[in-house]
Write a protein that holds these residues in place. Structure first.
Motif, PDB file in Angstrom:
ATOM      1  N   ILE A  73       5.613   3.230 -10.794  1.00 23.13           N
ATOM      2  CA  ILE A  73       4.797   2.181 -11.419  1.00 23.13           C
ATOM      3  C   ILE A  73       5.615   0.903 -11.572  1.00 23.13           C
ATOM      4  CG2 ILE A  73       3.615   1.517 -13.543  1.00 23.13           C
ATOM      5  CD1 ILE A  73       2.769   4.433 -13.862  1.00 23.13           C
ATOM      6  N   ALA A  74       6.903   1.054 -11.945  1.00 24.55           N
ATOM      7  CA  ALA A  74       7.766  -0.123 -12.081  1.00 24.55           C
ATOM      8  C   ALA A  74       7.955  -0.818 -10.740  1.00 24.55           C
ATOM      9  CB  ALA A  74       9.118   0.295 -12.662  1.00 24.55           C
ATOM     10  N   ALA A  75       8.081  -0.020  -9.667  1.00 19.89           N
ATOM     11  CA  ALA A  75       8.218  -0.606  -8.331  1.00 19.89           C
ATOM     12  C   ALA A  75       6.947  -1.344  -7.941  1.00 19.89           C
ATOM     13  CB  ALA A  75       8.528   0.489  -7.315  1.00 19.89           C
TER      14      ALA A  75
ATOM     15  N   VAL B 151       6.269  -5.675  -7.456  1.00 21.20           N
ATOM     16  CA  VAL B 151       5.615  -6.329  -6.320  1.00 21.20           C
ATOM     17  C   VAL B 151       4.329  -7.016  -6.744  1.00 21.20           C
ATOM     18  CG1 VAL B 151       4.461  -5.923  -4.104  1.00 21.20           C
ATOM     19  CG2 VAL B 151       6.594  -4.726  -4.646  1.00 21.20           C
ATOM     20  N   SER B 152       3.503  -6.360  -7.522  1.00 17.32           N
ATOM     21  CA  SER B 152       2.128  -6.810  -7.736  1.00 17.32           C
ATOM     22  C   SER B 152       1.813  -7.324  -9.129  1.00 17.32           C
ATOM     23  CB  SER B 152       1.163  -5.657  -7.424  1.00 17.32           C
ATOM     24  OG  SER B 152       1.317  -5.215  -6.097  1.00 17.32           O
ATOM     25  N   ALA B 153       2.633  -7.005 -10.124  1.00 22.20           N
ATOM     26  CA  ALA B 153       2.304  -7.424 -11.485  1.00 22.20           C
ATOM     27  C   ALA B 153       2.595  -8.914 -11.682  1.00 22.20           C
ATOM     28  CB  ALA B 153       3.086  -6.602 -12.491  1.00 22.20           C
ATOM     29  N   VAL B 154       1.953  -9.487 -12.696  1.00 20.96           N
ATOM     30  CA  VAL B 154       2.115 -10.909 -12.999  1.00 20.96           C
ATOM     31  C   VAL B 154       3.358 -11.106 -13.855  1.00 20.96           C
ATOM     32  CG1 VAL B 154       1.089 -12.896 -14.167  1.00 20.96           C
ATOM     33  CG2 VAL B 154      -0.361 -11.306 -12.879  1.00 20.96           C
ATOM     34  N   SER B 155       4.201 -12.079 -13.417  1.00 23.57           N
ATOM     35  CA  SER B 155       5.373 -12.486 -14.204  1.00 23.57           C
ATOM     36  C   SER B 155       5.066 -13.850 -14.806  1.00 23.57           C
ATOM     37  CB  SER B 155       6.620 -12.558 -13.319  1.00 23.57           C
ATOM     38  OG  SER B 155       7.668 -13.208 -14.011  1.00 23.57           O
TER      39      SER B 155
ATOM     40  N   GLN C 231       0.815  -1.213   0.000  1.00 23.20           N
ATOM     41  CA  GLN C 231       0.000   0.000   0.000  1.00 23.20           C
ATOM     42  C   GLN C 231       0.850   1.265   0.000  1.00 23.20           C
ATOM     43  OE1 GLN C 231      -2.958   0.159  -0.740  1.00 23.20           O
ATOM     44  NE2 GLN C 231      -3.670  -1.958  -0.432  1.00 23.20           N
ATOM     45  N   TYR C 232       2.051   1.188   0.581  1.00 22.26           N
ATOM     46  CA  TYR C 232       2.930   2.359   0.555  1.00 22.26           C
ATOM     47  C   TYR C 232       3.341   2.680  -0.886  1.00 22.26           C
ATOM     48  CZ  TYR C 232       7.094   5.227   0.970  1.00 22.26           C
ATOM     49  OH  TYR C 232       8.014   6.226   0.807  1.00 22.26           O
ATOM     50  N   ILE C 233       3.716   1.615  -1.620  1.00 21.78           N
ATOM     51  CA  ILE C 233       4.109   1.832  -3.018  1.00 21.78           C
ATOM     52  C   ILE C 233       2.918   2.302  -3.837  1.00 21.78           C
ATOM     53  CG2 ILE C 233       4.931   0.693  -5.124  1.00 21.78           C
ATOM     54  CD1 ILE C 233       6.662  -1.077  -3.408  1.00 21.78           C
ATOM     55  N   ASN C 234       1.736   1.732  -3.581  1.00 23.51           N
ATOM     56  CA  ASN C 234       0.528   2.172  -4.298  1.00 23.51           C
ATOM     57  C   ASN C 234       0.272   3.655  -4.072  1.00 23.51           C
ATOM     58  OD1 ASN C 234       0.044  -0.311  -5.377  1.00 23.51           O
ATOM     59  ND2 ASN C 234      -1.616  -0.865  -3.998  1.00 23.51           N
ATOM     60  N   GLN C 235       0.406   4.093  -2.810  1.00 24.54           N
ATOM     61  CA  GLN C 235       0.180   5.512  -2.506  1.00 24.54           C
ATOM     62  C   GLN C 235       1.193   6.387  -3.225  1.00 24.54           C
ATOM     63  OE1 GLN C 235      -2.377   7.179  -0.450  1.00 24.54           O
ATOM     64  NE2 GLN C 235      -1.440   8.683  -1.798  1.00 24.54           N
ATOM     65  N   GLN C 236       2.418   5.887  -3.346  1.00 21.91           N
ATOM     66  CA  GLN C 236       3.445   6.636  -4.056  1.00 21.91           C
ATOM     67  C   GLN C 236       3.098   6.753  -5.539  1.00 21.91           C
ATOM     68  OE1 GLN C 236       6.039   8.052  -2.279  1.00 21.91           O
ATOM     69  NE2 GLN C 236       6.263   9.230  -4.189  1.00 21.91           N
TER      70      GLN C 236
END
Length: 658
Positions: free
Chosen positions: A611-613, A617-621, A60-65
């Motif tokens: 967005i890359a960060a 964390v959250s995107a599908v690989s 959530q911290y990265i999302n807020q960023q």
């Protein structure tokens, strides 16, 4: 055996659940806003595995960023987009005021070459008229940009309210799903966060979660947009008395509304508001200031000459009356004031907002504010009971370039306020009121000559013309000089002169002269006369010179040259010429556009890194999911073999017992 069956079955169920999760991740590899999911398990007592929740992998911290950086980029992108189109127009030579100024004054110089040439006068008139029209066109373009920003703001506010409504509705759905079933509302939460990302393009927002893990969305300044299943709508506000004034934002809480600080909005809507409220206002006033000063100085100079018909010059241009807005809290809403530019004092006018503040029913002061609301200057208190008004009832405010008239002074009270911006409407309203080139007053109103009997070859010349008003100068209404006006000079010695009126009466005597310029001023007669003369050398005793009304001066271009010189004089705020003032506007537009471009590029880089960060964390690989799928398939096969072994063992046991 029951334990072996249980272990194998739970293993199959666990592998199936994880394969399903992997399949869900793989299927949504290109779904915008999708957060990778994982199914967690724990070993259960008695053997086997227990499936727990399938959760999203998010930070959530990265999302807020990401949301914060998206808002920052959108602010600069929207502002830059508006400025780029503005810069493309205002910097174009074909629409530049500088080009029209050059054309008009060049045509005036041609007319000065032969003031009797009607065609040349007509051409100069046409070019000045086009110049006024170009001020109008550019002012209308600026107004159109304000309208465009208004429309985009209205569309943005509607979009914001729609997004916050959807976010609040998803809170309701998430709460219902997670409290009535054992399922996690992962997909709904993904949708909600994607809506928040879209919302962050419009506004700078902060997201928190309550005890029920429901989303709360606040503006950067702290006001709530979404609380659980309720959203508070934004609305645009404006002054109905001044639709072109600053645009505001308010938050509707149902029972009351709350004004939102526009400098903390962020996002595209913040960029649009800053473009509309600050830049457009600045550009409008800078252009208006130039038009206002141009009209004033041209009018004042033209009045000091004689036109093609031998008449005193008239005003060539006009601008609209200055609009004054009364404060809503004034003691008497029907009491008003009128404001006008002090003739000849337009160089004192600034682009600030002016405010008349009543100190009592008969005293007032004038305060000016910049666009940030900071006080830039303040006049002395003016007491209308002791100050001397103009003949038509206006009180001049020295140093501010304006005069003020009141309806009925006893109807005012301490604290009453009136605001106006002298430069606001000048560019859009300037027009040429003279009807033809004949009204260009190119000739001087006086003619000077040396007596043919003079012993010296000293020449006399006009050093200045300052006033042709028949009530305050030596010039008569019908065209001529009053008999009592200075009309001749007689030197009794090389350094002594008698200044005589039309009947030969000595008005003043100067002796011990060392400087032969501005002789009427030296004698204390220039101010009342409205003109002055100079000699180019030292005369001898017996020399005389005459000053007459220029009734036969059709070929004279004295005042025409004065008009032409106005092009390069520092008349705008006393420090800039018309051309340099317009260049200042062009430079400010270009500089701001370049700065916004730099900031936009920098903020885009920062946003992309955020967005890359988030994606890390959250995107599908697909590579990672392929490995997981193979692992879970092997786990499934092994669990199936456990069940097969259990079945074979059970069958062998039954056979042995049989």
């Amino acid at each position: 055996m029951a334990s072996l069956y249980s272990i194998g079955l739970s293993g199959l169920q666990s592998s199936t659940a994880r394969i399903t999760t992997t399949g869900q991740n793989t299927a949504n590899v290109d779904t915008e806003g999708y957060s990778r999911q994982t199914t967690s398990t724990v070993s259960q007592s008695g053997g086997g595995v227990l499936i727990q929740n399938t959760d999203r992998i998010v930070n959530q911290y990265i999302n807020q960023q990401v949301w914060s950086d998206t808002s920052s980029y959108s602010f600069y992108e929207s502002y830059h987009s508006m400025m780029t189109s503005f810069d493309a127009v205002i910097g174009e030579d074909s629409v530049s005021i500088s080009t029209y100024l050059d054309n008009a004054f060049s045509a005036l110089q041609t007319a000065n070459a032969d003031p009797t040439d009607t065609a040349a006068r007509s051409n100069a008139y046409s070019n000045f008229k086009q110049l006024a029209s170009q001020y109008n066109d550019l002012a209308n373009y600026i107004s159109d940009q304000r309208t465009l920003a208004n429309e985009e703001l209205e569309s943005s506010v509607d979009a914001i309210n729609n997004l916050t409504s959807q976010i609040a509705n998803l809170n309701k759905q998430i709460y219902k799903l997670e409290t009535t079933t054992s399922s996690s509302a992962n997909e709904l939460r993904d949708q909600q966060e994607q809506l928040v990302k879209e919302l962050s393009e419009y506004l700078d927002i902060k997201v928190n979660y309550d005890d029920s893990e429901l989303m709360t969305v606040n503006l950067a300044s702290g006001q709530p947009l979404v609380l659980q299943s309720t959203n508070n709508e934004l609305r645009l506000t404006s002054n109905t008395n001044n639709p072109d004034g600053e645009l505001g934002i308010e938050l509707d809480f149902g029972k009351y509304e709350l004004n939102i600080p526009t400098d903390e909005l962020g996002g595209s809507i913040g960029g649009l508001v800053e473009f509309r409220n600050e830049f457009i206002t600045t550009a409008e006033r800078m252009l208006g200031q130039q038009a206002l000063v141009f009209a004033d100085v041209m009018n004042q100079q033209n009045q000091l000459g004689l036109d093609a018909n031998g008449d005193y010059g008239i005003n060539l241009f006009s601008t609209a009356e200055i609009e004054v807005s009364a404060n809503a809290k004034n003691s008497n809403e029907d009491s008003g004031v009128e404001v006008r530019v002090t003739a000849g004092a337009s160089s004192e006018i600034t682009t600030d907002t002016y405010e008349i503040e009543m100190m009592s029913s008969t005293t007032f002061k004038l305060v000016t504010y910049d666009l940030d609301g900071n006080v830039t200057s303040e006049s002395e208190t003016i007491d209308t009971a002791t100050a001397t008004p103009t003949s038509d009832g206006y009180y001049e405010v020295d140093g501010f370039g304006v005069e003020i008239s009141f309806d009925s002074l006893p109807s005012y009270a301490l604290g009453d306020r009136y605001q106006f911006a002298p430069t606001k409407n000048a560019a859009e309203s300037i027009k040429m009121t003279a009807r033809s080139g004949d009204y260009l007053a190119l000739s001087a109103p006086i003619a000077v000559s040396s007596a043919s009997t003079n012993l010296s070859d000293v020449a006399i010349s006009i050093s200045s013309i300052t006033n042709t008003d028949s009530s305050t100068s030596a010039f008569t209404t019908s065209g001529g000089l009053y008999s009592a006006a200075p009309q001749s000079l007689y030197f009794t010695a090389s350094d002594a002169v008698e200044i005589r009126d039309g009947s030969g009466t000595v008005l003043a005597t100067l002796t011990g002269i060392t400087d032969y310029s501005n002789l009427l001023e030296q004698a204390g007669l220039a101010e009342d006369a409205g003109y002055d003369i100079s000699l180019d050398g030292t005369p001898v005793a017996g020399d005389s010179f005459s000053i007459t009304f220029n009734s036969d001066g059709e070929s004279d271009n004295y005042n025409g040259l004065k008009l032409a010189n106005l092009q390069t004089e520092n008349t705008v705020e006393g420090s800039k010429s018309f051309t340099s003032a317009f260049s200042s506007l062009v430079t400010e537009v270009g500089s701001l556009t370049a700065t916004l471009s730099t900031n936009m590029d920098a903020s885009e880089t920062i946003m992309n890194k955020s967005i890359a960060a988030r994606d890390q964390v959250s995107a599908v690989s697909l590579d990672e999911e392929a490995v997981n799928l193979l692992r879970y398939q092997q786990s499934y096969t092994a669990s199936a073999q456990v069940l097969s072994a259990a079945q074979s063992t059970f069958a062998t046991l039954i056979s042995a017992l049989g």
